[in-house]
Scaffold this active site. Structure first.
Site, PDB file in Angstrom:
ATOM      1  CG  ASP A  48      -2.429   7.281  -0.200  1.00 41.21           C
ATOM      2  OD1 ASP A  48      -1.187   6.925  -0.280  1.00 41.21           O
ATOM      3  OD2 ASP A  48      -3.267   6.540   0.646  1.00 41.21           O
ATOM      4  CB  SER A  49      -2.087   4.149  -3.505  1.00 43.89           C
ATOM      5  OG  SER A  49      -1.631   3.910  -2.221  1.00 43.89           O
TER       6      SER A  49
ATOM      7  CB  CYS B 243       0.943   7.903  -2.077  1.00 47.08           C
ATOM      8  SG  CYS B 243       1.613   5.978  -2.243  1.00 47.08           S
TER       9      CYS B 243
ATOM     10  CD  GLU C 179      -5.859  -0.692   3.244  1.00 46.56           C
ATOM     11  OE1 GLU C 179      -6.638  -1.440   2.637  1.00 46.56           O
ATOM     12  OE2 GLU C 179      -5.316   0.338   2.799  1.00 46.56           O
TER      13      GLU C 179
ATOM     14  CB  CYS D 295       4.409   3.162   4.475  1.00 48.42           C
ATOM     15  SG  CYS D 295       2.793   2.361   4.014  1.00 48.42           S
TER      16      CYS D 295
ATOM     17  CG  HIS E 212      -1.384   1.944   5.093  1.00 44.64           C
ATOM     18  ND1 HIS E 212      -1.451   2.600   4.254  1.00 44.64           N
ATOM     19  CD2 HIS E 212      -2.688   1.167   5.150  1.00 44.64           C
ATOM     20  CE1 HIS E 212      -2.470   2.341   3.305  1.00 44.64           C
ATOM     21  NE2 HIS E 212      -3.058   1.501   4.040  1.00 44.64           N
TER      22      HIS E 212
HETATM   23  N1  DGL Z   1       0.384   4.679   0.238  1.00 43.64           N
HETATM   24  C1  DGL Z   1       1.200   3.701   0.015  1.00 43.64           C
HETATM   25  C2  DGL Z   1       2.637   4.303   0.568  1.00 43.64           C
HETATM   26  O1  DGL Z   1       2.538   5.218   1.329  1.00 43.64           O
HETATM   27  C3  DGL Z   1       1.025   2.316   0.792  1.00 43.64           C
HETATM   28  C4  DGL Z   1      -0.141   1.717   0.214  1.00 43.64           C
HETATM   29  C5  DGL Z   1       0.008   1.275  -1.201  1.00 43.64           C
HETATM   30  O2  DGL Z   1       0.984   0.394  -1.483  1.00 43.64           O
HETATM   31  O3  DGL Z   1      -0.344   1.673  -2.119  1.00 43.64           O
HETATM   32  O4  DGL Z   1       3.458   3.889   0.287  1.00 43.64           O
END
Ligand code: DGL
Length: 270
Positions: A14-15, A77, A157, A189, A191
């Site tokens: 993931d990012s 991600c 977050e 997403c 989150h």
């Molecule tokens: N992990 C990203 C997603 O699922 C969200 C956070 C980001 O923008 O990097 O799209």
């Protein structure tokens, strides 16, 4: 592979910290599977970056995980899954690649008589139209209405999971999709699963919330079984976490995402 199964880990990336929602779902669904997680905490967020940049970062992460000898890659991600999946597949070779958009799209079309399917995600995910394309590949007649929700990632977050500001933001973002009488809402997403109780309130009980973390874990279980890649369970499952920034923030926020304490975080120096 030994007679007791394939005990190589699953690579999840993931990012940043958000992909731990997928790790959590995997731990619950597949407790015998080891996991190597990669979170690019030094360069998050990806959801507002250019496609070329996301592709470049994705390639680096995949190469790193392949060096850890993973047996499957899970793109946790949504943003990377939306715009860089080809990069992952090209590098992965024979290693199966599962992504949250495929999982979410499958779950969305499986909802009976859902009417319009709502999808929320980062601006890059929504603008790429990746969810709509995958949903239409599975059900050409499906109606999809999407909405980018860029403020949700920082709010989650911050830990504002049930804060009036988050509630108001959700009401504002969801207004146009709710006006389309959606039957389901894909949380596109990493989150957003943490906002489930609040989103359920705002969207109403009739809208089925689709958590792509849970559906990805379901799909991973099926793929591992079908490919004969499931772990044998002789050893307790091991978890390793690699991040690109100092681990402290990842560890603190990560425990909220994972719902348990987080050990074994290592910093990668590219
Ligand atoms: N992990 C990203 C997603 O699922 C969200 C956070 C980001 O923008 O990097 O799209």
């Amino acid at each position: 592979m030994s007679a007791s199964g394939d005990n190589r880990p699953i690579g999840v990336f993931d990012s940043g910290v958000g992909g731990l929602t997928v790790v959590r779902a995997l731990m619950e669904r597949l407790p015998l599977e080891g996991i190597v997680y990669f979170g690019d905490t030094a360069r998050v967020p990806y959801g507002v970056k250019s496609v070329a940049t996301i592709e470049h970062f994705t390639g680096q992460i995949v190469d790193f995980l392949l060096r850890q000898e993973v047996k499957m890659l899970i793109v946790a991600c949504n943003t990377m899954a939306a715009v860089a999946l080809k990069i992952v597949a090209a590098r992965a070779g024979d290693i199966p690649v599962l992504d949250v958009i495929e999982a979410g799209a499958r779950a969305a079309v499986a909802v009976p008589g859902s009417g319009c399917i709502g999808v929320i995600g980062t601006p890059i995910t929504i603008n790429s139209n990746a969810y709509a394309r995958r949903i239409h590949a599975l059900d050409p007649g499906a109606r999809v209405c999407s909405q980018a929700c860029p403020l949700f990632v920082p709010l989650v977050e911050e830990g504002w999971l049930d804060h009036p500001v988050t509630r108001l933001t959700a009401q504002e973002y969801l207004r146009p999709v709710l006006a389309e009488n959606i039957g389901s809402l894909v949380l596109g997403c990493t989150h957003y699963p943490l906002l489930k109780p609040l989103l359920r309130d705002v969207a109403g009980e009739k809208v089925k919330l689709i958590d792509s973390a849970e559906t990805a874990a379901e799909l991973a279980a099926a793929w591992l079984r079908e490919a004969g890649l499931a772990a044998g369970g002789q050893e307790p499952a091991a978890y390793r976490y690699f991040v690109t920034d100092v681990p402290l923030r990842f560890q603190t926020i990560g425990e909220r995402f994972l719902g348990r304490s987080l050990g074994g975080v290592e910093r990668v120096d590219w």
